[in-house]
Motif scaffolding. Structure first.
Motif, PDB file in Angstrom:
ATOM      1  N   SER A 178      39.988  43.658  39.566  1.00 37.59           N
ATOM      2  CA  SER A 178      40.517  42.375  39.111  1.00 37.59           C
ATOM      3  C   SER A 178      41.816  42.509  38.324  1.00 37.59           C
ATOM      4  O   SER A 178      42.650  41.615  38.335  1.00 37.59           O
ATOM      5  CB  SER A 178      39.477  41.659  38.239  1.00 37.59           C
ATOM      6  N   GLY A 480      46.011  40.269  39.995  1.00 39.99           N
ATOM      7  CA  GLY A 480      46.375  39.842  41.339  1.00 39.99           C
ATOM      8  C   GLY A 480      47.521  38.860  41.353  1.00 39.99           C
ATOM      9  O   GLY A 480      48.160  38.655  42.399  1.00 39.99           O
ATOM     10  N   THR A 483      50.827  40.456  42.508  1.00 39.32           N
ATOM     11  CA  THR A 483      50.936  40.579  43.965  1.00 39.32           C
ATOM     12  C   THR A 483      51.386  39.268  44.583  1.00 39.32           C
ATOM     13  O   THR A 483      52.257  39.245  45.463  1.00 39.32           O
ATOM     14  CB  THR A 483      49.582  41.000  44.565  1.00 39.32           C
ATOM     15  N   LYS A 484      50.811  38.188  44.096  1.00 41.22           N
ATOM     16  CA  LYS A 484      51.143  36.876  44.655  1.00 41.22           C
ATOM     17  C   LYS A 484      52.620  36.545  44.461  1.00 41.22           C
ATOM     18  O   LYS A 484      53.301  36.089  45.388  1.00 41.22           O
ATOM     19  CB  LYS A 484      50.252  35.796  44.043  1.00 41.22           C
ATOM     20  N   TYR A 505      44.394  47.607  41.115  1.00 41.15           N
ATOM     21  CA  TYR A 505      44.552  46.709  39.980  1.00 41.15           C
ATOM     22  C   TYR A 505      43.775  47.267  38.789  1.00 41.15           C
ATOM     23  O   TYR A 505      42.564  47.134  38.708  1.00 41.15           O
ATOM     24  CB  TYR A 505      44.057  45.298  40.336  1.00 41.15           C
ATOM     25  N   THR A 616      43.842  33.249  41.498  1.00 40.38           N
ATOM     26  CA  THR A 616      43.451  34.625  41.165  1.00 40.38           C
ATOM     27  C   THR A 616      42.190  34.649  40.321  1.00 40.38           C
ATOM     28  O   THR A 616      41.250  35.413  40.594  1.00 40.38           O
ATOM     29  CB  THR A 616      44.589  35.340  40.406  1.00 40.38           C
TER      30      THR A 616
END
Length: 900
Positions: A178, A480, A483-484, A505, A616
């Motif tokens: 996460s 996350g 990454t987005k 992560y 996320t």
């Protein structure tokens, strides 16, 4: 016993802006005390907690008065109790915490108490983030591959934590994969203001990692404590702390174009280290605050341990509220937060005249004066301006071995190590980069530096620059969300092209989870004694931490990590030397690929969106397939498996009775280790990989564990047998008893034999001898690690005699029943002519009532030398822990006495 709250008359109702009620709260303005208006915002949080929890038993009215009178009392080192709103754990500390809770349930059961009473009494957030080993890098499939390795290695440990999340109430477990605990705390877990059953109060948190301070950037008071302190807080015990002084740090101006938040935090770290802020809060204020994004503030707050402060605090203002909305907190929640803080005069509105606050001391920085820089090669506060880096590197090669030296003779400084990299001829020189990692919550929570790194990669790719294939490059986002926005910006592909693929992560290179470097590279380093370099966007670069083969480790911003990866060496002057040669044969300089602040801001504005945070963190609560498939037992008492090499029942409560054992002295103890200055918890506590020749490796192999399945010490923190064997197992340990030899060995004084520290300690224990440790200044600096105290206790260490201690580590020693002693100012082992070959006796009264915090104690040796030390039990509560044999024993006995 507890009584009703004497401050109930100031309990007020907070109205909603549109009518209705948010809830009740204790109103600081209702006290009508002008001293409160002058208090630093950080001290107001301590005050509110004391008022709300005042029962004239655990927290008394006189404690509230001490805090209100902070300007007078803080210089006097007065003790106050503090009850944090919640506790934050990550898996490396979470496992032993849950192990201890499980053990406490067993002990409670055996002593006739109700074992189900052992539950966290405040919310506990446990984020599994420290298990990402970079086994696979420079690959599109790195995330999935590393996650599969992670679950295969850690299945038993993960299952135990999942059991704990079901067995104990009030505990949220965030599954692996996460993100990094501190980034998840910032973006998701941080409440800023709690509303619990209609009672409003400020969020505050203690965490079992020293970088818990990152949440201070959000206006939440938080800092790192030892695992044992955190466990006591979880069980409703007030934390005893010395009311801290507060350094007021005024910021003015604006960062110059191209200067990053990382450059700023390294500058602040150096300034505060020089000023001296150990044990203090630092509170930031001034017109420069409006120029700092929340992420920039969090970057500065994150590195509080590196500059030595308990907190680096940024009070809540409009920038905070904007960030809360960006990260998906609801409008109603943000409205409640603002209304509560304004009503209690804990909100900073820079559009209004600012009342004068009183601070213990003052510092000021004009942001325009900050220049690009790195820190290293061995300590985070050894800042080097970028334009001085090449000269500093050559000085480090020349200097004698130390924090700024490697003592490489002049004739070997230009040495070239030839090697073959998968069929391609290659070379390594001193200062060549072999690890380049964009890692650590310090920077991965900051979109400006992350997207700045991606823009550097884009410009480099367009000009035809490449990273040498033997450099282990990696990108480990803290959540996350990163990454987005990297994908949304269209820039991730450029990072991938340079080898900065996402590897997972969680915490990676910054805590030593670098994974192996290529065998050919490793051989070239070791066979030629090359001082190889790692460049990482982390917060720690202590020797031996990042990788055993990188003696030089530099902290740098993510864009600079990319730049150094492209250059391939730290032996470069970016002003005058090119980063590389482009596809058209033209020399490319750093200025050619460095984005402007305006470019970065434009990409951040366009790419970082609230929906990314919502999506996320909605997914986090659902877990992931591998986590959801873990099968765990349902019982509330844990069924210990004696064959397990991950989870083992420790001996802390063996033969425990209801009567406290009382204080213990030390008689005729041998010196187990004799240290100089700056022994960190990385030196003491088991961390990183398990060396094949170590006592821990022997223990595992005797139980049929193959070497490839050793995993890291961190992953095995739930097994006391392994952790005791890994204590003082750092390969860079410098023990004066070894006369210059470096490594995890010591001398067994009675025989003169050279043994591993563990084997020597066990021999002393079997012979019935106590042991002590001699140390210099700043003993126990670095990350808060409970095993840095638990390990020595299991080795039989009864006392540590040092010039000075790091705050958290000293309290952890107390919590495990070890006596911390400080030499008198200006004195140390050398001034007393101590070699470590003496035997030491420390007489203490048989009753704890005869011991005072900070009193003088006489230490006598068998050589005829004796000297006076200060006993570092700093509070009456710490003396009570010592009387009971440790903090956990104290908690159990009190729970049984109170609840029966």
């Amino acid at each position: 016993m507890a009584t009703e709250n004497p401050f109930k008359s100031i309990l007020k109702t907070l109205q909603r802006p549109d009518g209705g009620e948010f809830g009740k709260y204790y109103s600081l303005p209702a006290l009508n005390d002008p001293r409160i208006d002058k208090l630093p915002y950080s001290i107001k949080i301590l005050l509110e907690s004391a008022i709300r929890n005042c029962d004239e038993f655990q927290v008394k009215s006189k404690d509230v008065e001490k805090i209100i009178d902070w300007e007078t009392t803080s210089p006097k080192q007065v003790e106050i109790p503090f009850k944090p709103a919640r506790v934050l754990l990550q898996d490396f500390t979470g496992v032993p915490a849950v192990v201890d809770l499980a053990c406490m349930r067993d002990a409670m059961n055996k002593l006739g108490g109700d074992s189900n009473k052992i539950n966290p009494l405040v919310p506990v957030d446990l984020v599994i983030d420290h298990s990402v080993q970079v086994d696979v890098a420079r690959s599109e499939n790195a995330v999935q591959a590393n996650m599969e390795f992670e679950f295969r290695r850690n299945k038993e440990r993960f299952a135990f934590l999942k059991w704990g999340s079901n067995a104990f109430h009030n505990m949220l477990v965030v599954p692996p994969g996460s993100g990094i605990v501190h980034q998840v705390n910032l973006e998701y877990l941080g409440r800023v203001v709690f509303n619990t059953n209609g009672m409003l109060y400020p969020d505050s948190v203690v965490g079992t990692d020293s970088h818990t301070t990152m949440i201070d950037g959000l206006g939440v008071a938080g800092w790192g404590v030892g695992g044992i302190e955190a466990e006591a807080a979880m069980l409703g015990q007030p934390m005893s702390m010395v009311l801290p002084g507060v350094v007021g740090f005024k910021l003015s101006g604006k960062l110059r174009d191209g200067v990053t938040a990382t450059d700023l935090v390294l500058t602040v770290t150096q300034m505060l280290r020089k000023h001296g802020v150990v044990g203090m809060f630092v509170e930031f204020y001034g017109e420069g605050m409006s120029e700092l994004s929340l992420a920039d503030r969090a970057t500065i707050a994150n590195m509080s341990p590196e500059y030595g402060a308990t907190m680096g605090f940024f009070p809540v203002d409009h920038v905070t509220l904007q960030y809360l909305k960006l990260t998906g907190r609801s409008d109603d929640t943000v409205s409640m937060i603002e209304s509560y803080l304004r009503a209690n005069k804990m909100f900073v509105d820079y559009s209004e005249p600012q009342s004068e606050r009183v601070y213990s001391s003052y510092l000021e920085l004009n942001l325009e004066e900050v220049v690009p820089c790195v820190s290293g090669p061995k300590r985070p506060h050894d800042r080097v301006p970028l334009n001085e880096m090449k000269a500093d590197w050559h000085a480090c090669l020349d200097n004698r071995v130390g924090f700024k030296g490697f003592a490489i003779p002049k004739e070997y400084q230009s040495k070239v190590a030839e090697f073959n990299f998968h069929g391609t001829p290659a070379q390594l020189r001193h200062g060549d980069v072999v690890i380049a990692a964009i890692t650590s919550c310090t920077n991965t929570s900051n979109p400006s530096v992350m997207l700045g790194a991606a823009l550097v990669a884009k410009k480099a790719c367009e000009l035809g620059l490449e990273v040498k294939p033997w450099i282990k490059t990696s990108l480990a986002p803290g959540s996350g969300v990163v990454t987005k926005y990297l994908q949304n910006s269209g820039l991730q592909k450029y990072l991938n092209h340079l080898g900065f693929h996402i590897v997972g992560y969680g915490c990676t290179t910054c805590i030593g989870n670098s994974g192996d470097i290529d065998d050919a590279v490793a051989a070239a380093i070791t066979e030629n004694d090359i001082v190889a370099a790692a460049v990482l966007s982390g917060n720690r670069n202590f020797e031996g931490r990042v990788h055993p083969l990188t003696r030089a480790n530099y902290l740098a911003s993510p864009p600079l990590v990319v730049a150094y990866a492209l250059a391939g060496s730290v032996n470069i002057d970016f002003e005058t030397e090119p980063v590389g040669v482009g596809k058209d044969g033209k020399k490319i300089f750093l200025r050619d690929i460095w984005p402007s602040s305006e470019e970065v801001a434009h990409v951040v504005q366009k790419s970082v969106l609230p929906d990314m945070f919502k999506a996320t963190y909605e997914a986090i609560t659902k877990g992931n397939p591998m986590w959801n498939q873990l099968s765990v037992p349902s019982g509330t008492l844990y069924a210990w498996d004696p064959k397990s090499t991950y989870i083992h029942e420790p001996p802390y409560f063996k033969d425990m009775t209801m009567s406290p054992p009382g204080p213990h002295g030390v008689k005729g103890a041998y010196c187990l280790l004799n240290f100089g200055d700056s022994i960190t918890t990385d030196h003491i506590s088991p961390a990183g990989s398990i060396h094949k020749d170590s006592p821990a490796a022997k223990y595992l192999m005797e139980r049929g564990v193959d070497r490839r399945d050793f995993n890291s010490y961190g992953s095995r923190r739930g097994n006391d047998e392994i952790m005791a064997r890994g204590t003082f197992a750092n390969i860079r340990l410098v023990n004066k008893l070894l006369n210059g030899e470096v490594g995890p060995k010591t001398i067994h004084i009675p025989t003169g034999e050279k043994l591993s520290v563990f084997d020597a300690a066990m021999r002393y224990k079997n012979e019935g001898h106590d042991t002590v440790i001699l140390a210099g200044a700043e003993y126990g600096s670095g990350s808060s690690r409970d095993w840095a105290a638990k390990g020595p206790m299991l080795l039989g260490v009864k006392a540590v005699i040092a010039k000075s201690f790091e705050r958290i580590h000293r309290s952890n020693l107390v919590g495990m029943g070890i006596i911390p002693l400080c030499f008198k100012p200006g004195e140390d082992a050398e001034t007393h002519g101590l070699t470590g070959h003496e035997r030491y006796t420390i007489d203490l009264p048989s009753s704890v009532s005869e011991i005072r915090p900070g009193q003088d104690v006489r230490v006598v040796t068998d050589s005829g030398k004796s000297f006076t030390c200060v006993i570092r039990f700093d509070t009456e509560v710490e003396l009570a822990y010592f009387d009971h044999g440790g903090i956990l024993q104290y908690v159990i006995r009190n729970l049984i006495n109170v609840r029966q």
